[in-house]
Design a protein around this motif. Structure first.
Motif, PDB file in Angstrom:
ATOM      1  N   ASP A   1      16.248   8.012   0.984  1.00 55.83           N
ATOM      2  CA  ASP A   1      15.200   8.699   0.218  1.00 55.83           C
ATOM      3  C   ASP A   1      14.007   7.790  -0.036  1.00 55.83           C
ATOM      4  OD1 ASP A   1      16.546  11.100   0.084  1.00 55.83           O
ATOM      5  OD2 ASP A   1      17.494  10.660  -1.841  1.00 55.83           O
ATOM      6  N   TYR A   2      14.278   6.522  -0.259  1.00 55.88           N
ATOM      7  CA  TYR A   2      13.211   5.547  -0.525  1.00 55.88           C
ATOM      8  C   TYR A   2      12.210   5.519   0.633  1.00 55.88           C
ATOM      9  CZ  TYR A   2      11.230   1.012  -2.011  1.00 55.88           C
ATOM     10  OH  TYR A   2      10.402  -0.005  -2.417  1.00 55.88           O
ATOM     11  N   ILE A   3      12.727   5.442   1.862  1.00 57.97           N
ATOM     12  CA  ILE A   3      11.857   5.419   3.044  1.00 57.97           C
ATOM     13  C   ILE A   3      11.226   6.785   3.272  1.00 57.97           C
ATOM     14  CG2 ILE A   3      11.832   5.138   5.562  1.00 57.97           C
ATOM     15  CD1 ILE A   3      13.946   2.977   5.243  1.00 57.97           C
ATOM     16  N   ASN A   4      12.010   7.831   3.088  1.00 62.57           N
ATOM     17  CA  ASN A   4      11.504   9.188   3.313  1.00 62.57           C
ATOM     18  C   ASN A   4      10.315   9.493   2.419  1.00 62.57           C
ATOM     19  OD1 ASN A   4      11.683  11.516   4.823  1.00 62.57           O
ATOM     20  ND2 ASN A   4      13.797  11.934   4.239  1.00 62.57           N
TER      21      ASN A   4
ATOM     22  N   GLU B   1       0.818  -1.218   0.000  1.00 62.23           N
ATOM     23  CA  GLU B   1       0.000   0.000   0.000  1.00 62.23           C
ATOM     24  C   GLU B   1       0.848   1.262   0.000  1.00 62.23           C
ATOM     25  OE1 GLU B   1      -2.431  -0.519   3.422  1.00 62.23           O
ATOM     26  OE2 GLU B   1      -3.755  -2.007   2.471  1.00 62.23           O
ATOM     27  N   ASN B   2       2.088   1.142   0.472  1.00 63.20           N
ATOM     28  CA  ASN B   2       2.985   2.295   0.503  1.00 63.20           C
ATOM     29  C   ASN B   2       4.049   2.236  -0.600  1.00 63.20           C
ATOM     30  OD1 ASN B   2       2.455   4.102   3.073  1.00 63.20           O
ATOM     31  ND2 ASN B   2       2.098   1.975   3.691  1.00 63.20           N
ATOM     32  N   ASN B   3       3.748   1.458  -1.631  1.00 62.54           N
ATOM     33  CA  ASN B   3       4.601   1.385  -2.820  1.00 62.54           C
ATOM     34  C   ASN B   3       6.008   0.890  -2.501  1.00 62.54           C
ATOM     35  OD1 ASN B   3       5.013   1.634  -5.607  1.00 62.54           O
ATOM     36  ND2 ASN B   3       5.830   3.714  -5.400  1.00 62.54           N
ATOM     37  N   ILE B   4       6.086  -0.084  -1.592  1.00 61.20           N
ATOM     38  CA  ILE B   4       7.358  -0.707  -1.230  1.00 61.20           C
ATOM     39  C   ILE B   4       7.356  -2.143  -1.748  1.00 61.20           C
ATOM     40  CG2 ILE B   4       8.784  -1.520   0.703  1.00 61.20           C
ATOM     41  CD1 ILE B   4       7.809   0.944   2.264  1.00 61.20           C
ATOM     42  N   ASP B   5       8.380  -2.491  -2.490  1.00 59.98           N
ATOM     43  CA  ASP B   5       8.507  -3.825  -3.068  1.00 59.98           C
ATOM     44  C   ASP B   5       8.708  -4.857  -1.955  1.00 59.98           C
ATOM     45  OD1 ASP B   5       8.719  -5.817  -4.935  1.00 59.98           O
ATOM     46  OD2 ASP B   5      10.698  -5.205  -5.688  1.00 59.98           O
ATOM     47  N   ILE B   6       8.164  -6.056  -2.148  1.00 59.61           N
ATOM     48  CA  ILE B   6       8.336  -7.160  -1.197  1.00 59.61           C
ATOM     49  C   ILE B   6       8.734  -8.420  -1.967  1.00 59.61           C
ATOM     50  CG2 ILE B   6       6.660  -6.230   0.453  1.00 59.61           C
ATOM     51  CD1 ILE B   6       4.678  -8.382  -0.583  1.00 59.61           C
ATOM     52  N   PRO B   7       9.273  -9.445  -1.288  1.00 60.82           N
ATOM     53  CA  PRO B   7       9.540 -10.707  -1.981  1.00 60.82           C
ATOM     54  C   PRO B   7       8.240 -11.285  -2.540  1.00 60.82           C
ATOM     55  CG  PRO B   7      10.603 -10.667   0.172  1.00 60.82           C
ATOM     56  CD  PRO B   7       9.681  -9.489   0.129  1.00 60.82           C
TER      57      PRO B   7
ATOM     58  N   ARG C   1       8.207   7.323   1.081  1.00 58.30           N
ATOM     59  CA  ARG C   1       7.081   6.395   1.220  1.00 58.30           C
ATOM     60  C   ARG C   1       6.526   6.295   2.638  1.00 58.30           C
ATOM     61  NH1 ARG C   1      10.364   5.157  -2.758  1.00 58.30           N
ATOM     62  NH2 ARG C   1       9.581   4.105  -4.648  1.00 58.30           N
ATOM     63  N   LEU C   2       7.367   6.549   3.633  1.00 57.42           N
ATOM     64  CA  LEU C   2       6.950   6.336   5.019  1.00 57.42           C
ATOM     65  C   LEU C   2       7.219   7.572   5.880  1.00 57.42           C
ATOM     66  CD1 LEU C   2       8.292   2.688   5.515  1.00 57.42           C
ATOM     67  CD2 LEU C   2       5.949   3.392   4.988  1.00 57.42           C
ATOM     68  N   SER C   3       6.975   8.744   5.335  1.00 55.63           N
ATOM     69  CA  SER C   3       7.216   9.968   6.108  1.00 55.63           C
ATOM     70  C   SER C   3       6.246  10.104   7.273  1.00 55.63           C
ATOM     71  CB  SER C   3       7.114  11.197   5.201  1.00 55.63           C
ATOM     72  OG  SER C   3       5.812  11.299   4.648  1.00 55.63           O
ATOM     73  N   HIS C   4       5.122   9.384   7.190  1.00 56.07           N
ATOM     74  CA  HIS C   4       4.162   9.350   8.302  1.00 56.07           C
ATOM     75  C   HIS C   4       3.587   7.945   8.397  1.00 56.07           C
ATOM     76  CE1 HIS C   4       1.007  10.651  11.101  1.00 56.07           C
ATOM     77  NE2 HIS C   4       0.203   9.855  10.403  1.00 56.07           N
TER      78      HIS C   4
END
Length: 323
Positions: free
Chosen positions: A231-234, A127-133, A236-239
């Motif tokens: 930057d990747y985390i910043n 949901e936060n546009n983060i790739d998973i296995p 996508r997961l700033s909150h």
């Protein structure tokens, strides 16, 4: 009035205890960091702390009332949990502590539940546009693959399956086991990322540290890296709604393809956090500033890059020990 801190399940968290001692005593030299453990006499961090107590298992029905009484006795202001099994219990009973003026540093109940179930946290990543296995169909497998439980920790019940002959009935019959894409460690570096979220769930610091060598599930050799993960985390997961304090995130990173893969989030201090602290990411101070002094936290990225940590064994001696 003293502003004391309690670190639960202290075990071997000697460096974490020392970090909190250093920061809380800057307010007042009489402030103390206490510890509790199931067997404190055998817990090195308990002997380093300013005092310790024995507690029952977190599953004991009297655990919460016992812990509240201890906190009142020791004038505890903040509780810092260190193991996964404590988080759910503390989140469920957070209001009981707050009524006594005691603040458990634990994320919101729903977020803690999500972090404890890898199926839910995978959906959170998506949901936060983060790739998973990639998840694999048990009836249509490709090899190699990786198997792990959706609620596991400390690498328990994890399996690298290189070919079909490695599979057993246990793998198929255990409903908790997830079948997924194997992330090749020859191609991907594994990172633990120490993040800090303020009391409003806003991201204030990100420190990726490469796991060079792991012993007993904990980083033994690691190095800080200011790389693309920041930057990747910043972005996508700033909150994160309900996130509080130190969140330990796991990612894989391919230096060539730049693919970043989210693995899990543990909403607590990880065993390797002392590297981030020594690099300048002072989360104990942030907690004291926010929850004791009432100050707001500014975003911080001026931590030391490429700082290598090499851990070694040391001794804590206890005189006149009787079994």
């Amino acid at each position: 009035m003293n502003q004391n801190i309690l670190i639960t399940s202290a075990g071997q968290r000697v460096s974490l205890v020392k970090a909190f001692q250093k920061e809380i005593k800057k307010l007042n030299q009489n402030n103390k960091v206490y510890t509790v453990d199931l067997n404190p006499i055998l817990a090195p961090a308990c002997h380093i702390s300013d005092g310790y107590r024995t507690v029952n298992r977190v599953t004991d029905p009297n655990y919460i009332s016992e812990l509240i009484n201890l906190c009142k006795e020791l004038s505890i202001r903040l509780i810092i949990p260190t193991i996964d099994t404590e988080l759910l219990v503390l989140a469920e009973n957070r209001e009981l502590f707050l009524k006594e003026g005691i603040i458990p540093i634990v994320s919101g109940l729903e977020f803690v539940k999500a972090c404890r179930d890898k199926r839910i946290i995978n959906q959170f990543f998506i949901e936060n546009n983060i790739d998973i296995p990639k998840n694999l169909d048990k009836n249509n497998l490709s090899f190699p693959l990786f198997i792990k439980p959706y609620d596991g920790s400390l690498s328990k019940d994890t399996f690298l399956i290189e070919n079909e002959s490695d599979l057993t009935d246990y793998h198929f019959q255990n409903p908790k086991l997830m079948f997924m894409e194997y992330i090749n460690h020859a191609q991907y570096d594994e990172y633990t990322v120490d993040t800090y979220f303020d009391k409003n769930g806003n991201l204030k610091c990100i420190v990726p540290r490469k796991r060079i060598f792991v012993r007993a599930g904990e980083v033994n050799k690691g190095v800080t890296n200011k790389n693309e993960i920041v930057d990747y985390i910043n972005q996508r997961l700033s909150h994160i709604e309900g996130a509080v304090g130190c969140l330990t995130m796991q990612f894989f990173f391919n230096q060539e393809s730049k693919r970043i893969i989210g693995i899990e989030i543990n909403p607590r201090f990880g065993g390797g956090y002392p590297l981030s602290y020594l690099a300048g990411a002072n989360y104990p101070k942030y907690l004291i500033d926010e929850y004791i002094l009432g100050n707001s936290i500014e975003y911080f990225n001026d931590w030391e890059d490429n700082l290598l940590m090499l851990r070694y064994d040391d001794e804590v001696l206890v005189r006149n020990y009787e079994d």
